[in-house]
Design a protein around this motif. Structure first.
Motif, short mmCIF file in Angstrom:
data_model
loop_
_atom_site.label_atom_id
_atom_site.label_comp_id
_atom_site.label_asym_id
_atom_site.label_seq_id
_atom_site.Cartn_x
_atom_site.Cartn_y
_atom_site.Cartn_z
N UNK A 124 9.26 18.96 -5.20
CA UNK A 124 9.79 20.00 -4.33
C UNK A 124 9.42 21.38 -4.87
N UNK A 125 9.56 21.57 -6.18
CA UNK A 125 9.22 22.86 -6.79
C UNK A 125 7.75 23.20 -6.59
N UNK A 126 6.90 22.19 -6.75
CA UNK A 126 5.46 22.41 -6.56
C UNK A 126 5.16 22.78 -5.10
N UNK A 127 5.80 22.08 -4.16
CA UNK A 127 5.57 22.38 -2.75
C UNK A 127 6.06 23.77 -2.40
N UNK A 128 7.21 24.14 -2.90
CA UNK A 128 7.76 25.46 -2.61
C UNK A 128 6.91 26.57 -3.21
N UNK A 129 6.34 26.30 -4.39
CA UNK A 129 5.45 27.30 -5.00
C UNK A 129 4.28 27.61 -4.06
#
Length: 735
Positions: free
Chosen positions: A706-711
Motif C-alpha cells: 500500500x505504501x509503495x502504491x501510494x508513493x
C-alpha cells in the motif's frame, strides 16, 4: 529535572493551590458585578460638582469615596447617627446600602489568610510560590512536548488525561503566572518587604482661618475628574483650621475651606502607581473584564490538578517500585527504561536486583530522564527499550532521541541496548534499533552489541544476562517471570466465522461489556472508556504474555468486538477462534491514540485487508456525523471472507460510509488492495489534496505494498507517505 520540579511541588501543594484558584475565581466575579450594578459618573463630571450634589442631599457629609469599580460611597451624620450609602453621582442621592458583601468579605479573608492572620498569609504565599513554580516548569514541559516554543499550539497525542492537562495549561499558564506574581508582591507589601512609600504629606501650617467656601465653586476641584477620585474628606465647618483632604489617582493634597486655595500637593510615586497597578491586576478591581478572564483561567487549576494526578498515578501503576535504588550521582551502573505498558519495568527490576546483589551501586530511571551531565560515577549505561506502534518511542522515553542527537560528546560510560518486542510485528524492536544506531553514530562506546527479547521471553532475557555478566565480570543469573497485567473475564456473546473455504479461518468475536467501577467511568480508565482502534490485550491460557487485537467497537456501542484470524500454531488466536458463546477469556484494555481518526470533517481513506478490517469497521460504525469515509478492503474471496459485508452495505445507506472499493486476491479477476488504489489513483489524490487522512490496517506485506502504491499516486503532487505521516495524516496499525 524540570519534570521533578513540576511534579513534586504540584503534588505537595495540590490542595492549597486548588483552594487558592477556586477562591480567586469566585472573587473575580465581584468586581464585574460591582461595575454592572453601581451607578457610574457621567463623562466630564468633576469632583466639585459631585461633592456639591452629595452635600445638597446630605448636609452633614464628611467623606466621599470612589472604589476602583466606580462605586461612590458617602458618609455623613444625621444628627448624632453615622450613616453611609452608595450614591448616584448624577443626583447625589443614596441608592443602596454601603455595607460590604458578607460573602465577598468571607472569601477575601479565606483567600488571603485562611482566617489565620499573618501565619495564614505566609501559607497562602507559599501556595502562590508553588503556583508560580508549576507555571514556569509547566511552560517548559509544554514547549518540550510540542517540539519547541513556536509549536506551542501543535496537535498532541497520548492518553486523554495527559492531553487535557497540556491543553488547559497552554491557555491558562500566562494568567496563572500573572496571578501568582502579583499575589507575592502584595504579600511582600503587607509585611513591609517592598520599597517604602514616601512620607505622608504634612498638614499645612498656615490656613486662611476662614470657613464657608462652597465646595462646588472650588477651582481646583472643578479641574479634577470624578473618575480619578479616591477620597474627598470634608472639614469641620466650625473649625477654621480644618481643611479639605483630597486623594486621587495622581496624588494627594489639602484645600483651604475658606478660600478654596490649594495648600499642598504631593504626586503619587512610581512605587505607589506600581502597587495600585498590581492590586488591579490581581483583584480585577478597576479592570473587571481582566478579572473575569483571570478567574476563568484559574478554574483550569482544579482540572489540571485532577488530570495531573491521574497522569502521575498512571505512571506509578506503569512501573514497579524498585527497592534500594541508588542515587544517580553515585551509581556505577545506570538502567534506563523505555516502556509503554509497564512490562519492561518488570525486567528492569529483575536486572536491578541481580546487579545490586552482585555488589553494584545501581540506579534505574525512565529513559526520558536521561541527563548525560549527571552520569558522574557511571561506568555502564544499560537501556531496556520497548517499541510503540510502528517503531515509535514508548511513553517513558519521550524526548530521549532528541537529547542523544544533541550530544557533542558521548558519555564515558559504556552502553548496552536491549530491545523488547514481538517478532510478529514489522517494527520488531525498531525503537531500540534506532537508539543503537544513533548511539554508534555518536561514538558511544559499546559494552554489548544490541540484543532483543521476543514476546517477553524469560529465556531470551536470561541468555542476554549471561552475556552481560561475562562482560562485567559478575555472576548474573537473570530469572524473570513476567507478571500478567490485571485483567477481567470477558464473556463471548456471539461469533461469525469466515474464510474457512480459502484456508484463512477468521472470526468476528463479540463480547459483553463487563461491569465498570464508577471511578473508571469518571476517569475513562480500563473498560470505562474506549474507542475503535484501541487494543484489547488477551491473556491466553498457559501464558502470562498478552496478545493484542485492535478493537472494532467503542464503549458507546455497548459491546467489545475484535476480528481474529487463526494463525498456524498461534496459541492465542487458536484459543480465541475455538471460543464458544458463553465462554470467557481474560483481557484488559490499552489505549492506542496513535491510530484514531483525527477530529474535523476532512475525508478519511481507510485501507485494510483480512482481519485488518476490524478497527476500520469500528471507525465507520462510529461515523454518525456522516464524515466522508472511503474504504478500500482487500480479501481472498468475496464469497467466503467478506468481513462486515452486510454492515458495510447498511452503513453506506445510512451515510456513514461514502464509498467502498473491494479487491479479491482469488477469483476471476485476482487483484490486491494496492491494485485497487492504483485503479482509483485520481480519486485518491484528489481526496489527499482536500486534506484526507489515510489509515492502514493489516499485515506487514499488505502495508508495504500500500505504501509503495501510494508513493506512486502522490508523487505528481510532490507528496509521499512519509510526508503525510509527519503531518499526522498517515497512520498504520500493522502486524
Amino acid at each position: 529535572m524540570i519534570r521533578l520540579l513540576h511534579r513534586w511541588p504540584g503534588l505537595a501543594a495540590l490542595l492549597l493551590v486548588v483552594l487558592l484558584a477556586l477562591s480567586g475565581a469566585a472573587l473575580s466575579v465581584f468586581p464585574a458585578a460591582d461595575r454592572l450594578t453601581a451607578p457610574q459618573a457621567e463623562q466630564g463630571l468633576s469632583v466639585a460638582e459631585l461633592a456639591s450634589r452629595v452635600a445638597a442631599q446630605h448636609p452633614g457629609v464628611e467623606q466621599i469615596k470612589r472604589s476602583p469599580s466606580g462605586r461612590f460611597t458617602a458618609y455623613w451624620f444625621n444628627g448624632d447617627v453615622a450613616e453611609a450609602a452608595t450614591i448616584d453621582p448624577a443626583t447625589g442621592k443614596a441608592v443602596a446600602s454601603a455595607d460590604p458583601n458578607p460573602v465577598q468579605r468571607w472569601l477575601t479573608n479565606f483567600h488571603r489568610s485562611l482566617f489565620l492572620d499573618d501565619g495564614g498569609r505566609i501559607v497562602m504565599a507559599l501556595g502562590a510560590v508553588a503556583m508560580l513554580l508549576l507555571s514556569v516548569s509547566g511552560m517548559v514541559l509544554v514547549a518540550r512536548r510540542a517540539g519547541g516554543w513556536r509549536r506551542w499550539f501543535s496537535g498532541l497525542k497520548g492518553p486523554l488525561a495527559g492531553r487535557l492537562h497540556v491543553e488547559v495549561a497552554r491557555i491558562a499558564v500566562a494568567g496563572l503566572m500573572l496571578s501568582s506574581v502579583t499575589a507575592l508582591y502584595m504579600t511582600a507589601s503587607t509585611f513591609g518587604l517592598t520599597p517604602e512609600a514616601p512620607a505622608a504629606l504634612a498638614a499645612p501650617a498656615q490656613v486662611s482661618g476662614e470657613t464657608g467656601a462652597a465646595v462646588g465653586q472650588i477651582d481646583f476641584l472643578q479641574g479634577v475628574p470624578a473618575s480619578s477620585l479616591r477620597q474627598l474628606s470634608f472639614p469641620a465647618a466650625d473649625d477654621p483650621a480644618d481643611v479639605f483632604t483630597l486623594a486621587t489617582s495622581d496624588g494627594e493634597g489639602f484645600i483651604d475651606q475658606g478660600n478654596g486655595a490649594l495648600l499642598a500637593w504631593q504626586k503619587s510615586s512610581g512605587w505607589q502607581r506600581l502597587s495600585e497597578t498590581i492590586y488591579m491586576l490581581h483583584t480585577g478591581q478597576g479592570a473587571a473584564a481582566l478579572g473575569l478572564i483571570l478567574g476563568l483561567l484559574a478554574l483550569g487549576v482544579p482540572l489540571m490538578a485532577a488530570t495531573g494526578t491521574l497522569v502521575w498515578l498512571a505512571g506509578r501503576r506503569g512501573r514497579p517500585r524498585i527497592q534500594h535504588n541508588s542515587p544517580l550521582a553515585s551509581a556505577e551502573t545506570v538502567i534506563l527504561v523505555g516502556s509503554e505498558g509497564g512490562s519492561t519495568w518488570g525486567f528492569a527490576a529483575t536486572l536491578h536486583k541481580a546487579l545490586r546483589e552482585a555488589g553494584q551501586q545501581v540506579h534505574a530511571a525512565a529513559l526520558a530522564q536521561f541527563d548525560a551531565d549527571r552520569l558522574h560515577q557511571a561506568r555502564h549505561v544499560i537501556i531496556l527499550a520497548a517499541t510503540y506502534g510502528n517503531g515509535d518511542e514508548p511513553a517513558s522515553a519521550r524526548g530521549f532521541l532528541a537529547k542523544l542527537a544533541a550530544l557533542d560528546t558521548p558519555p564515558a560510560a559504556t552502553l548496552a541496548v536491549l530491545g523488547f518486542g514481538d517478532s510478529s510485528f514489522p517494527s520488531f524492536c525498531g525503537y531500540a534499533r534506532t537508539i543503537a544506531t544513533l548511539a554508534a553514530a555518536k561514538g558511544w562506546g559499546q559494552l554489548l552489541d544490541m540484543a532483543t527479547v521476543d514476546r517477553q521471553s524469560p529465556q531470551d532475557f536470561a541468555r542476554w544476562g549471561s552475556d552481560l555478566g561475562t562482560m562485567l565480570g559478575l555472576p548474573l543469573d537473570l530469572v524473570h517471570q513476567p507478571v500478567a497485567p490485571p485483567a477481567l473475564a470477558l464473556t463471548l456473546v456471539s461469533r461469525r466465522d469466515h474464510g474457512a473455504e480459502v484456508q484463512a479461518p477468521s472470526a468476528i468475536l463479540r463480547f459483553s461489556l463487563p461491569k465498570v467501577a464508577l471511578w473508571q467511568r469518571l476517569t475513562g480508565r480500563g473498560f470505562g472508556a474506549f474507542v475503535a482502534g484501541d487494543l484489547l490485550g488477551v491473556i491466553p491460557e498457559g501464558s502470562s504474555v498478552p496478545r493484542f487485537y485492535s478493537l472494532a467497537s467503542g464503549a458507546a456501542d455497548g459491546f467489545i468486538e475484535i476480528v481474529v484470524r487463526r494463525q498456524p500454531g498461534g496459541l492465542c488466536s487458536g484459543q480465541l477462534t475455538a471460543l464458544e458463546p458463553g465462554q470467557t477469556v481474560q483481557a484488559f484494555l490499552r489505549p492506542n491514540p496513535a491510530f484514531r481518526p483525527a477530529g474535523g470533517a476532512a475525508p478519511l481513506i481507510l485501507i485494510g485487508a483480512g482481519s485488518g478490517i476490524g478497527p476500520l469497521a469500528g471507525f465507520i460504525r462510529a461515523n454518525r456525523a456522516a464524515r466522508p469515509i472511503h474504504l478500500f478492503f482487500g480479501m481472498r474471496h468475496q464469497a467466503s471472507d467478506f468481513l462486515y459485508g452486510e454492515e458495510l452495505t447498511q452503513w453506506h445507506g445510512e451515510g456513514r460510509l461514502t464509498r467502498l472499493v473491494t479487491a479479491a486476491s482469488r477469483g476471476r479477476r485476482p487483484h490486491y488492495v494496492q491494485d485497487a488504489l492504483r485503479a482509483e489513483a485520481a480519486e485518491v489524490l484528489a481526496l489527499v489534496k482536500q486534506g484526507a487522512r489515510i489509515m492502514v490496517c493489516g499485515g506487514r506485506d499488505m502495508a508495504a505494498g500500500v505504501s509503495e502504491a501510494l508513493a506512486q499516486i502522490l508523487a505528481p503532487a510532490g507528496l509521499t507517505p512519509a510526508l503525510l505521516r509527519a503531518e499526522g495524516r498517515y497512520a498504520e496499525d500493522v502486524y
